[in-house]
Design an enzyme around this catalytic site. Sequence first.
Site, PDB file in Angstrom:
ATOM      1  N   GLU A 102      61.261  43.925  84.604  1.00 34.74           N
ATOM      2  CA  GLU A 102      61.971  44.552  83.392  1.00 34.74           C
ATOM      3  C   GLU A 102      62.384  43.170  82.390  1.00 34.74           C
ATOM      4  O   GLU A 102      63.271  43.255  81.641  1.00 34.74           O
ATOM      5  CB  GLU A 102      63.388  45.323  83.411  1.00 34.74           C
ATOM      6  CG  GLU A 102      62.724  46.625  83.949  1.00 34.74           C
ATOM      7  CD  GLU A 102      63.762  47.843  84.093  1.00 34.74           C
ATOM      8  OE1 GLU A 102      65.048  47.561  83.835  1.00 34.74           O
ATOM      9  OE2 GLU A 102      63.541  48.884  84.814  1.00 34.74           O
ATOM     10  N   GLU A 158      58.691  52.057  88.295  1.00 33.24           N
ATOM     11  CA  GLU A 158      60.071  52.327  88.249  1.00 33.24           C
ATOM     12  C   GLU A 158      60.237  53.574  87.697  1.00 33.24           C
ATOM     13  O   GLU A 158      60.089  53.642  86.270  1.00 33.24           O
ATOM     14  CB  GLU A 158      60.943  51.126  88.118  1.00 33.24           C
ATOM     15  CG  GLU A 158      62.497  51.675  88.761  1.00 33.24           C
ATOM     16  CD  GLU A 158      63.337  50.587  88.402  1.00 33.24           C
ATOM     17  OE1 GLU A 158      63.177  49.332  88.557  1.00 33.24           O
ATOM     18  OE2 GLU A 158      64.477  50.802  87.978  1.00 33.24           O
TER      19      GLU A 158
END
Length: 665
Positions: A180, A256
């Site tokens: 991320e 995810e």
Amino acid sequence: MAASSSVGGHLLVLCLQLSLGVSVYVLDDRGGLGREFDGIGAVSGGGATSRLLINYPEPYRTQILDYLFKPNFGASLHILKVEIGGDAQTTDGTEPSHMHYPDDQNYFRGYEWWLMKEAKKRNPNITLIGLPWAYPGWIGNGENWPYDYPDVTAYYVVSWIIGAKQYHDLDIDYIGIWNERVFDVKYIKLLRYTMDKYGLERVRIIASDNLWQPIAFYMLHDPELLRVVDVIGAHYPGTITVPDAIMTGKKLWSSEDYSTFNDEVGGGCWARILNQNYVNGNMTCTISWNLVASYYEELPFGREGLMTAKEPWSGHYDVSSPIWITAHTTQFTQPGWHYLRTVGHLENGGSYVALTDGRGNLTLIIETMSHNHSICIRPPLPKYNVSAQNATFHLQGSFNDLSTLQVWYSQLDSTSGKETIFKQLSPLKVKQGVFTLELGVDEVYTLTTLKTGKKGSYPDPPASQPFPSKYKDDFDVRNPPFSEAPCFADQAGVFEYFTNTSDPGDHVFTLRQVLTQRPITCSIDPDQAISVIGNYNWTDMVVSCDVYIETPNTGGIFVAGRVDRGGSPTWGAKGVFFWVFADGTYKVTLDLLGKIVLRKGLSGVQAGSWHTLTLKIEGLYASGMLNGYPLWKKMLVIGPLHGWAAIGTSALEFAQFDNFSIEAS
Ligand SMILES: *[C@@H]1O[C@H](CO)[C@@H](O)[C@H](O)[C@H]1NC(C)=O
Ligand SMILES: *[C@@H]1O[C@H](CO)[C@@H](O)[C@H](O)[C@H]1NC(C)=O
Ligand SMILES: *[C@@H]1O[C@H](CO)[C@@H](O)[C@H](O)[C@H]1NC(C)=O
Ligand SMILES: *[C@@H]1O[C@H](CO)[C@@H](O)[C@H](O)[C@H]1NC(C)=O
Ligand SMILES: *[C@@H]1O[C@H](CO)[C@@H](O)[C@H](O)[C@H]1NC(C)=O
Ligand SMILES: *[C@@H]1O[C@H](CO)[C@@H](O)[C@H](O)[C@H]1NC(C)=O
Ligand SMILES: *[C@@H]1O[C@H](CO)[C@@H](O)[C@H](O)[C@H]1NC(C)=O
Ligand SMILES: *[C@@H]1O[C@H](CO)[C@@H](O)[C@H](O)[C@H]1NC(C)=O
Ligand SMILES: *[C@@H]1O[C@H](CO)[C@@H](O)[C@H](O)[C@H]1NC(C)=O
């Protein structure tokens, strides 16, 4: 031919049923298949989400691992993705790096190696993925950035892959870039180059574990990048993708997803995204954050795992509905199967996907999650209006001759009184390739040619118990190969077992804080190190610990109680903190940062010798003892009313702890 007569039969049934308001769905492999299925998986890490699992006593630990990984038993996961520990706080704690310092390599820290081996033991075919959430500080040479020296970063990551093989015989299948965070094109290419140089051609690259863009755009404009990235992994895609990602022609994964409290609503969320990530977004793999909620529930995102196992002291665990929702897909498919092209939404809400092994086996998964049961923590929130419906399926092509399908069923609405989780129903008779299901709301069906499904079970685990109110650890009895002491949950810094063979006797085996530099991290880690333990509801407690400051003049160490937060960010933690420093002073503060000072004074403490700190908190007052003698007494502490016990250091520096004990009430 059988085919033509059954087509006639279909038409007849179709007309009759259409007149009754039945919707018809065709499952067909003529004209080719859809995308290759890559599996369903889960993440351990990002961060420290499996922390308490390793401390479970047997047989419970084995049982939990079986529910997660054993084929045809529970979640039977196809994929395990782990954090490559980077020494930093990455959501629910820190995970240790295999290289704390540039000249350091150790492949026995933390629990991810162990977890991967346990997964592999149960399912030798399980796909393994490694992803850094953070990097040790030295990677950036002091900058909070891992890409200035991409060769160093690639070497660090490749060392982890090689170490996995060398020390644990684990073949890592996929490697990611930086969770991320931004990617760096030069680094991704260099990572590929470095892996190839070390004979790791088989390890594939996932990028960028963030959004679909800008990675997809960059790939379309850079042929070399397009070549080296094997999978585009997006997080919490909300079941949709973007045209650029499809245009790359690469595999698209939800690398995810989920992150939802694991009650029936969470199970419903998971059922919906498992189907609709493919139906709406062409994704062939979905990975849950997280694998198992094995961290103190009051840390961020409590119980957002496929199941919960957060009480190693009692052995209690919960096998939650997401385990069985996973089983609806995983037990009846394998990576390498293909989706059919005939997948989609149902007329009155819900969706269906079908997969085949290309050898005649068929698995159809249907979900009818309503808004209430498909709420996921990440947007976009579903706006599904689901109602009961009759659905008729026509099996065509290779599947036209199937006469029986095994049926597995769940109904997730516990308020309806009809809750059913992963139950095998009587096999369904298929007549001339046609069958009709009466679908209710919040249901999941698996219809399959495979007869191997099983709802595995063990006797109920022991009842839930609070953390013991009297607890001691002198760090002498160790649990190799784990580097961490049971139930200590590092929130900043890394606390490891340490053996000092030149110690004259009392403190050969200690716990040592080992970070000396701030890691490269997205969260705002404090300058202090802290590890929490115990019961978040504790109000009154006596925390005692032998402490050893290693840094002369400036070093500092603390014990604390009523610590009210961990996770990212931990810097806001409040509580009662009793510190001593190598300059011979002490202080009492209400915060981890050491700014809300209640008292300061002289203690006579020095680096290089052992001292015993005792902190007693009772009602509104606290007092502190040094080496058994009162140092400060009856101080009014207006701070958090309850929280964990903790140990820590005033900076990222070496320091040791021994003879830890708590008595709480
Ligand atoms: C592993 O994969 C092989 C080949 O696809 C298959 O034959 C075998 O049954 C699989 N094993 C398990 C435990 O799934
Ligand atoms: C992506 O999904 C859409 C919707 O299901 C489908 O029409 C399209 O063919 C898929 N594209 C690819 C390349 O798989
Ligand atoms: C389905 O899979 C099973 C197990 O892998 C296999 O034995 C069988 O031949 C396959 N095909 C059909 C039509 O069942
Ligand atoms: C379902 O959700 C709606 C609003 O989102 C709420 O009003 C309703 O009470 C919920 N029903 C159940 C059974 O939880
Ligand atoms: C949901 O569907 C029912 C029946 O089809 C319809 O009456 C109702 O208006 C729909 N509600 C919403 C919010 O779309
Ligand atoms: C489904 O079909 C059955 C039998 O024809 C009928 O009784 C039932 O009302 C139908 N259900 C729905 C939701 O249409
Ligand atoms: C180990 O013990 C010796 C003897 O007490 C001491 O001098 C030394 O500083 C200790 N080392 C560490 C790292 O604590
Ligand atoms: C703390 O107390 C709350 C409220 O009574 C309870 O829900 C929670 O489970 C308790 N937590 C622990 C760790 O005992
Ligand atoms: C710490 O505990 C050990 C064994 O439990 C004991 O031998 C030792 O004296 C203790 N050290 C101190 C400083 O109390």
